[in-house]
Design a protein around this motif. Structure first.
Motif, mmCIF file in Angstrom:
data_model
loop_
_atom_site.group_PDB
_atom_site.id
_atom_site.type_symbol
_atom_site.label_atom_id
_atom_site.label_comp_id
_atom_site.label_asym_id
_atom_site.label_seq_id
_atom_site.Cartn_x
_atom_site.Cartn_y
_atom_site.Cartn_z
ATOM 1 N N PHE A 3 -10.474 13.465 29.221
ATOM 2 C CA PHE A 3 -11.386 14.554 28.879
ATOM 3 C C PHE A 3 -12.246 14.861 30.087
ATOM 4 O O PHE A 3 -12.425 14.022 30.968
ATOM 5 N N ASN A 4 -12.819 16.050 30.111
ATOM 6 C CA ASN A 4 -13.744 16.421 31.172
ATOM 7 C C ASN A 4 -14.964 15.496 31.077
ATOM 8 O O ASN A 4 -15.655 15.478 30.063
ATOM 9 N N THR A 8 -19.877 15.729 26.560
ATOM 10 C CA THR A 8 -20.338 14.575 25.770
ATOM 11 C C THR A 8 -19.265 14.103 24.792
ATOM 12 O O THR A 8 -19.548 13.308 23.907
ATOM 13 N N LEU A 9 -18.049 14.595 24.960
ATOM 14 C CA LEU A 9 -16.985 14.281 24.010
ATOM 15 C C LEU A 9 -16.737 12.787 23.864
ATOM 16 O O LEU A 9 -16.787 12.248 22.757
ATOM 17 N N VAL A 10 -16.462 12.103 24.949
ATOM 18 C CA VAL A 10 -16.134 10.674 24.865
ATOM 19 C C VAL A 10 -17.329 9.874 24.343
ATOM 20 O O VAL A 10 -17.165 8.941 23.559
ATOM 21 N N GLU A 11 -18.519 10.259 24.736
ATOM 22 C CA GLU A 11 -19.728 9.601 24.218
ATOM 23 C C GLU A 11 -19.800 9.731 22.696
ATOM 24 O O GLU A 11 -20.071 8.754 21.988
ATOM 25 N N GLY A 25 -14.865 4.468 30.374
ATOM 26 C CA GLY A 25 -16.019 5.232 30.849
ATOM 27 C C GLY A 25 -16.294 6.440 29.981
ATOM 28 O O GLY A 25 -16.168 6.389 28.758
ATOM 29 N N ASN A 26 -16.666 7.552 30.616
ATOM 30 C CA ASN A 26 -16.919 8.796 29.883
ATOM 31 C C ASN A 26 -15.762 9.770 30.081
ATOM 32 O O ASN A 26 -15.902 10.967 29.915
#
Length: 73
Positions: A3-4, A8-11, A25-26
């Motif tokens: 993901f970019n 805040t997607l991965v968070e 990571g993020n």
């Protein structure tokens, strides 16, 4: 799945689905290479990723649910 990292997607995915996936990571949600995929959490993550910019762009963002609300559906 990458993901970019400026979103805040991965968070958000980590908060809501921390027990379903491994994260890098993020930037990435790591999918298992064997066994069953967690299809319900994965489908919600994909939906959030594919609609992220539509929900956060301009004045239209106020009429769309925030990412966390989308993930709870």
């Amino acid at each position: 799945m990458f993901f970019n990292c400026k979103t805040t997607l991965v968070e958000n995915f980590r908060v809501h689905f921390g027990n379903s996936f491994v994260f890098e990571g993020n930037r990435a949600l790591l999918l298992p290479t064997t066994g069953d995929l967690p299809t319900e959490p994965l489908s919600l993550c994909l939906r959030a990723a594919l609609t992220y910019h539509r929900r956060t762009a301009g004045s239209d963002a106020t009429s769309r649910p925030p990412p966390a609300a989308l993930l709870r559906r």
